[in-house]
Design a protein around this motif. Structure first.
Motif, PDB file in Angstrom:
ATOM      1  N   TRP A 379     -12.684   1.356 -11.699  1.00  0.00           N
ATOM      2  CA  TRP A 379     -11.961   1.051 -10.380  1.00  0.00           C
ATOM      3  C   TRP A 379     -10.776   1.510 -10.252  1.00  0.00           C
ATOM      4  CZ3 TRP A 379     -11.394  -4.586  -8.329  1.00  0.00           C
ATOM      5  CH2 TRP A 379     -10.688  -4.627  -6.766  1.00  0.00           C
ATOM      6  N   GLY A 380     -10.762   2.631  -9.626  1.00  0.00           N
ATOM      7  CA  GLY A 380      -9.519   3.846  -9.511  1.00  0.00           C
ATOM      8  C   GLY A 380      -8.262   3.260  -8.853  1.00  0.00           C
ATOM      9  N   LYS A 381      -7.112   3.381  -9.261  1.00  0.00           N
ATOM     10  CA  LYS A 381      -6.007   3.010  -8.928  1.00  0.00           C
ATOM     11  C   LYS A 381      -5.639   3.507  -7.463  1.00  0.00           C
ATOM     12  CE  LYS A 381      -3.404   7.007 -10.966  1.00  0.00           C
ATOM     13  NZ  LYS A 381      -2.326   7.289 -11.844  1.00  0.00           N
ATOM     14  N   ASP A 382      -6.175   4.704  -6.922  1.00  0.00           N
ATOM     15  CA  ASP A 382      -5.896   4.976  -5.617  1.00  0.00           C
ATOM     16  C   ASP A 382      -6.729   4.160  -4.756  1.00  0.00           C
ATOM     17  OD1 ASP A 382      -4.443   7.172  -6.272  1.00  0.00           O
ATOM     18  OD2 ASP A 382      -6.103   8.656  -6.565  1.00  0.00           O
ATOM     19  N   THR A 383      -8.026   3.773  -5.177  1.00  0.00           N
ATOM     20  CA  THR A 383      -8.789   2.885  -4.317  1.00  0.00           C
ATOM     21  C   THR A 383      -8.180   1.398  -4.289  1.00  0.00           C
ATOM     22  OG1 THR A 383     -10.853   3.929  -5.034  1.00  0.00           O
ATOM     23  CG2 THR A 383     -11.253   1.906  -4.049  1.00  0.00           C
ATOM     24  N   LYS A 384      -7.573   0.999  -5.167  1.00  0.00           N
ATOM     25  CA  LYS A 384      -6.914  -0.208  -5.215  1.00  0.00           C
ATOM     26  C   LYS A 384      -5.772  -0.117  -4.288  1.00  0.00           C
ATOM     27  CE  LYS A 384      -7.677  -2.080  -9.810  1.00  0.00           C
ATOM     28  NZ  LYS A 384      -6.642  -2.782 -11.084  1.00  0.00           N
ATOM     29  N   ALA A 385      -4.823   0.785  -4.124  1.00  0.00           N
ATOM     30  CA  ALA A 385      -3.715   1.143  -3.672  1.00  0.00           C
ATOM     31  C   ALA A 385      -4.057   1.089  -1.840  1.00  0.00           C
ATOM     32  CB  ALA A 385      -3.088   2.357  -3.930  1.00  0.00           C
ATOM     33  N   GLN A 386      -5.293   1.550  -1.695  1.00  0.00           N
ATOM     34  CA  GLN A 386      -5.811   1.188  -0.136  1.00  0.00           C
ATOM     35  C   GLN A 386      -6.024  -0.092   0.121  1.00  0.00           C
ATOM     36  OE1 GLN A 386      -8.381   4.465   0.490  1.00  0.00           O
ATOM     37  NE2 GLN A 386      -7.336   6.040   0.116  1.00  0.00           N
ATOM     38  N   LEU A 387      -7.031  -0.661  -0.771  1.00  0.00           N
ATOM     39  CA  LEU A 387      -7.578  -2.056  -0.595  1.00  0.00           C
ATOM     40  C   LEU A 387      -6.782  -3.058  -0.651  1.00  0.00           C
ATOM     41  CD1 LEU A 387     -10.197  -3.452   0.053  1.00  0.00           C
ATOM     42  CD2 LEU A 387     -10.724  -3.911  -2.382  1.00  0.00           C
ATOM     43  N   TYR A 388      -5.893  -3.427  -1.671  1.00  0.00           N
ATOM     44  CA  TYR A 388      -5.260  -4.374  -1.909  1.00  0.00           C
ATOM     45  C   TYR A 388      -4.064  -5.028  -0.615  1.00  0.00           C
ATOM     46  CZ  TYR A 388      -6.588  -5.028  -6.906  1.00  0.00           C
ATOM     47  OH  TYR A 388      -7.593  -5.205  -8.021  1.00  0.00           O
ATOM     48  N   PRO A 389      -3.494  -4.052  -0.241  1.00  0.00           N
ATOM     49  CA  PRO A 389      -2.417  -4.156   0.899  1.00  0.00           C
ATOM     50  C   PRO A 389      -3.372  -4.915   2.066  1.00  0.00           C
ATOM     51  CG  PRO A 389      -1.835  -2.298  -0.123  1.00  0.00           C
ATOM     52  CD  PRO A 389      -3.158  -2.485  -0.595  1.00  0.00           C
ATOM     53  N   LYS A 390      -4.607  -4.605   2.318  1.00  0.00           N
ATOM     54  CA  LYS A 390      -5.305  -5.024   3.305  1.00  0.00           C
ATOM     55  C   LYS A 390      -5.935  -6.487   3.261  1.00  0.00           C
ATOM     56  CE  LYS A 390      -7.269  -0.416   4.704  1.00  0.00           C
ATOM     57  NZ  LYS A 390      -8.419   0.450   4.564  1.00  0.00           N
ATOM     58  N   VAL A 391      -6.214  -6.583   1.925  1.00  0.00           N
ATOM     59  CA  VAL A 391      -6.636  -7.956   1.438  1.00  0.00           C
ATOM     60  C   VAL A 391      -5.566  -8.924   1.522  1.00  0.00           C
ATOM     61  CG1 VAL A 391      -7.446  -9.527  -0.576  1.00  0.00           C
ATOM     62  CG2 VAL A 391      -8.393  -7.145  -0.111  1.00  0.00           C
ATOM     63  N   ARG A 392      -4.096  -8.488   1.197  1.00  0.00           N
ATOM     64  CA  ARG A 392      -3.019  -9.348   0.954  1.00  0.00           C
ATOM     65  C   ARG A 392      -2.784  -9.585   2.703  1.00  0.00           C
ATOM     66  NH1 ARG A 392       0.415  -6.067  -1.270  1.00  0.00           N
ATOM     67  NH2 ARG A 392       1.553  -5.346   0.778  1.00  0.00           N
ATOM     68  N   LYS A 393      -2.738  -8.723   3.565  1.00  0.00           N
ATOM     69  CA  LYS A 393      -2.633  -8.936   5.020  1.00  0.00           C
ATOM     70  C   LYS A 393      -3.470 -10.033   5.539  1.00  0.00           C
ATOM     71  CE  LYS A 393      -1.959  -6.557   9.495  1.00  0.00           C
ATOM     72  NZ  LYS A 393      -2.321  -5.133   9.923  1.00  0.00           N
ATOM     73  N   GLU A 394      -4.841  -9.975   5.104  1.00  0.00           N
ATOM     74  CA  GLU A 394      -5.716 -10.860   5.548  1.00  0.00           C
ATOM     75  C   GLU A 394      -5.532 -12.422   5.192  1.00  0.00           C
ATOM     76  OE1 GLU A 394      -8.504 -10.926   7.957  1.00  0.00           O
ATOM     77  OE2 GLU A 394      -7.279  -9.291   8.657  1.00  0.00           O
ATOM     78  N   LEU A 395      -5.187 -12.337   3.785  1.00  0.00           N
ATOM     79  CA  LEU A 395      -4.909 -13.751   3.270  1.00  0.00           C
ATOM     80  C   LEU A 395      -3.576 -14.410   3.633  1.00  0.00           C
ATOM     81  CD1 LEU A 395      -5.931 -13.190  -0.369  1.00  0.00           C
ATOM     82  CD2 LEU A 395      -7.115 -14.594   1.195  1.00  0.00           C
ATOM     83  N   ARG A 396      -2.460 -13.376   4.133  1.00  0.00           N
ATOM     84  CA  ARG A 396      -1.221 -13.914   4.581  1.00  0.00           C
ATOM     85  C   ARG A 396      -1.287 -14.812   5.718  1.00  0.00           C
ATOM     86  NH1 ARG A 396       3.679 -12.897   6.860  1.00  0.00           N
ATOM     87  NH2 ARG A 396       5.374 -12.545   5.432  1.00  0.00           N
ATOM     88  N   LYS A 397      -2.472 -14.554   6.541  1.00  0.00           N
ATOM     89  CA  LYS A 397      -2.659 -15.334   7.629  1.00  0.00           C
ATOM     90  C   LYS A 397      -2.629 -16.818   7.278  1.00  0.00           C
ATOM     91  CE  LYS A 397      -5.034 -11.721  10.143  1.00  0.00           C
ATOM     92  NZ  LYS A 397      -6.126 -11.332  10.446  1.00  0.00           N
ATOM     93  N   ALA A 398      -2.912 -17.145   6.030  1.00  0.00           N
ATOM     94  CA  ALA A 398      -3.079 -18.716   5.542  1.00  0.00           C
ATOM     95  C   ALA A 398      -1.908 -19.194   4.859  1.00  0.00           C
ATOM     96  CB  ALA A 398      -4.322 -18.873   4.727  1.00  0.00           C
ATOM     97  N   PHE A 399      -0.936 -18.607   5.045  1.00  0.00           N
ATOM     98  CA  PHE A 399       0.245 -18.637   4.222  1.00  0.00           C
ATOM     99  C   PHE A 399       1.620 -18.701   4.999  1.00  0.00           C
ATOM    100  CE2 PHE A 399      -2.444 -17.743   0.921  1.00  0.00           C
ATOM    101  CZ  PHE A 399      -1.935 -18.221  -0.561  1.00  0.00           C
ATOM    102  N   TYR A 400       2.704 -19.273   4.416  1.00  0.00           N
ATOM    103  CA  TYR A 400       3.849 -19.249   5.116  1.00  0.00           C
ATOM    104  C   TYR A 400       5.040 -19.093   4.362  1.00  0.00           C
ATOM    105  CZ  TYR A 400       4.875 -24.100   3.663  1.00  0.00           C
ATOM    106  OH  TYR A 400       5.395 -24.988   3.201  1.00  0.00           O
ATOM    107  N   GLN A 401       6.090 -18.665   5.029  1.00  0.00           N
ATOM    108  CA  GLN A 401       7.336 -18.347   4.083  1.00  0.00           C
ATOM    109  C   GLN A 401       8.013 -19.568   3.988  1.00  0.00           C
ATOM    110  OE1 GLN A 401       8.101 -14.869   3.003  1.00  0.00           O
ATOM    111  NE2 GLN A 401       9.261 -16.181   1.680  1.00  0.00           N
TER     112      GLN A 401
END
Length: 602
Positions: A379-401
């Motif tokens: 599972w290449g690092k370039d693919t992760k670099a594109q995907l992980y921020p998108k996953v974090r952005k979606e999950l962030r909707k269920a979190f608060y600072q």
């Protein structure tokens, strides 16, 4: 093999009856850094008994002799599966050709039979056949006065050929360093077989292993986190696929940019030579150490605990991926979710809005616009670099600072506490449990003797040997009467974990006029200011002192570590014997302690 030149090696034949006697007398131990869990099937065990019956040669058993307080014991370096097969057959756990070993054949099995610890099953094998098995001799190689690094090298060489091991089991065989340590500890905590001590009695291995057909061990595979959530297939867990995934999770947590997840990259992180560019073992170990093994352990197990609470008994795999079948699991989907949760919780210091909010955001998560590469390739690092921020952005909707919180109360470490208290630690010389900082009188008052007692205990633990590391845990008791007294005085309900009662100390500290951070500073300063222990030991001990939260209860942990030489407290000499700390004269101290340090090879 230069390391082993100063170690004494003897090879001698021993019959199974003699080896069973060592097992029966609790003189056979298993070091979990080296040995896998029990994995052989009944069919494999039966084939071994067939070899004995037909007088075929059996590969040698490799032991390392240890001496603690004048008592010899033996750590298994190689041969766990074989010895377990012999002993479990001799205890009637399976039959050979339809017949069971006659328990009246040798004294040790007869003693267990008479005590009701084992049951004779029928039909019985003839007494002569049972005696022939117990008298069967196998070669046993015993290393005496061998250092830990020597044993590591022996084990690595024995297992480097694979011999039925999975890729990760080969990788992990005898592996040393912070990365290997955190992978082992986190994996065991998540499975539910974590222990404080790396060395456990061979008798305890069954309860720390995963049940199979016809072999009921301590862990039911269907209850293991990875299987309950359809993340890893049962057989892959048995082959240590869970530890391989934990390795990927750890590397994603500590290395930036996120590394490629592939077998060659994992090998390189463990120090094995491969012809690709990837994060080195040195880089990975330094990254783990920068955070700290214990802190990283708590963080990773806290995410697992959160997922369990969010899912409320439902499968995460089925919840986030709408598939018909889950035979191969949902490992990469989980890895991406887990890494995003780690970033949100521990790098961006955010909290879930609610369990329901996280549950909702995970519902059909991978059926939206997000997709993930599957298959057996890296599972290449370039693919992760594109995907992980998108996953974090979606999950962030269920979190608060969150607002700035006191660091002592930022993390619930229930799984971490469970891993410390699992196993037989009541008589463990490197473990000390204290109920708290107060004497439970009426009214309660501060235990003014506790600080000195703890420093003496810490010194005694450091005198166990050159590699020793102890655990002092404050806020735990074993007596229901003490728990009842804490409830009456402070209004706190105890929490039972593996027979231990978790009281916590928050109410006691507040009664004494402190908040958690204030008490933390007070004790660290007091340790550092002590003139009764050496400065290097004080620095190490103070840095290990920290609060741990377990379901809202605040406990305190200290990890006394050896300095590689005997040490004193205020010029006095202390040693641990079982669960107690004892003071000795200088001559007695030197007689007991000197062999513990001088026998180790540099």
């Amino acid at each position: 093999m230069a390391h082993m030149q100063n170690a004494q090696l003897s090879v001698q034949p021993m019959n199974l009856g003699t080896l069973y006697n060592l097992f029966h007398d609790n003189k056979l131990r298993v070091n979990r850094r080296y040995q896998r869990k029990l994995v052989w099937t009944v069919e494999e065990k039966t084939k071994l008994i067939d070899s004995v019956v037909n007088k075929l040669p059996i590969p040698l058993i490799l032991l390392a002799q240890r001496n603690v307080d004048g008592v010899d014991s033996y750590e298994l370096i190689d041969g766990l599966q074989r010895l377990d097969s012999f002993f479990s057959f001799m205890e009637n756990q399976f039959a050979f050709n339809g017949s069971y070993f006659d328990l009246n054949t040798i004294g040790d099995t007869k003693n267990r039979l008479d005590a009701g610890e084992v049951q004779q099953l029928e039909p019985k094998m003839s007494r002569s056949s049972s005696l022939a098995i117990s008298n069967y001799q196998i070669p046993v190689s015993i290393y005496r006065e061998a250092s830990t690094s020597s044993i590591d090298e022996v084990f690595r060489r024995i297992n480097s050929g694979g011999r039925g091991l999975s890729l990760h089991e080969i990788r992990q065989a005898g592996a040393t360093g912070s990365l290997a340590d955190i992978v082992r500890k986190v994996s065991a905590s998540i499975r539910g077989d974590g222990t404080f001590s790396e060395s456990v009695l061979m008798k305890d291995m069954a309860k720390l292993s995963i049940s199979r057909k016809e072999l009921q061990y301590g862990l039911a595979i269907e209850n293991v986190f990875w299987v309950r959530h359809d993340i890893i297939a049962p057989e892959d867990v048995r082959a240590s696929g869970d530890e391989q995934l934990v390795l990927d999770l750890v590397l994603d947590a500590v290395i930036r940019p996120w590394p490629t997840s592939g077998w060659q990259n994992r090998d390189i992180a463990y120090g094995l030579p491969r012809k690709i560019q990837s994060a080195s073992a040195e880089t990975a170990n330094i990254a783990v150490e920068k955070i700290g093994i214990d802190i990283l352990h708590q963080r990773l197990t806290e995410i697992v605990r959160l997922i369990d609470e969010v899912m409320r008994g439902k499968s995460l795999g089925q919840h986030m991926v709408r598939l018909e079948t889950y035979e191969k699991g949902t490992q990469r989907q989980f890895q991406a979710i887990f890494t995003a949760l780690y970033e949100l919780m521990f790098e961006q210091d955010m909290l879930p809005r609610s369990h329901e909010a996280v549950f909702d955001i995970l519902n059909g998560f991978w059926n939206r616009k997000l997709s993930i590469p599957t298959g057996g390739s890296a599972w290449g690092k370039d693919t992760k670099a594109q995907l992980y921020p998108k996953v974090r952005k979606e999950l962030r909707k269920a979190f608060y600072q969150q607002r700035p919180r006191r660091s002592a109360e930022a993390l619930n470490s229930r799984l971490y506490i469970e891993s410390l208290l699992n196993g037989s630690i009541s008589e463990e010389p490197l473990v000390e449990l204290k109920q708290g900082f107060c004497v439970f009188s009426d009214p309660p008052k501060e235990n003014t003797k506790l600080f000195e007692e703890i420093l003496q205990t810490a010194v005694a633990m450091a005198n166990q040997g050159a590699d020793s590391e102890g655990l002092i845990l404050i806020g735990v008791c074993d007596k229901p009467s003490a728990a009842a007294r804490a409830r009456d005085l402070f209004g706190v309900e105890s929490l039972e974990i593996f027979g231990h009662l978790i009281l916590g100390t928050k109410e006691q500290i507040e009664f004494l006029g402190f908040d958690t951070d204030g008490w933390w500073r007070k004790w660290k300063d007091q340790i550092l200011a002590s003139t009764k222990i050496s400065r290097p030991f004080a620095n190490e001990l103070a840095s290990s002192f920290k609060p741990i939260v377990c379901d809202g209860r605040i406990l305190w942990e200290l990890r006394p570590k050896s300095l590689g030489k005997p040490i004193t407290y205020d010029g006095r000499f202390f040693i641990r014997s079982g669960p107690s700390t004892h003071e000795f004269s200088a001559d007695e101290f030197l007689e007991i302690v000197t062999p513990r340090f001088s026998k180790l090879v540099p």
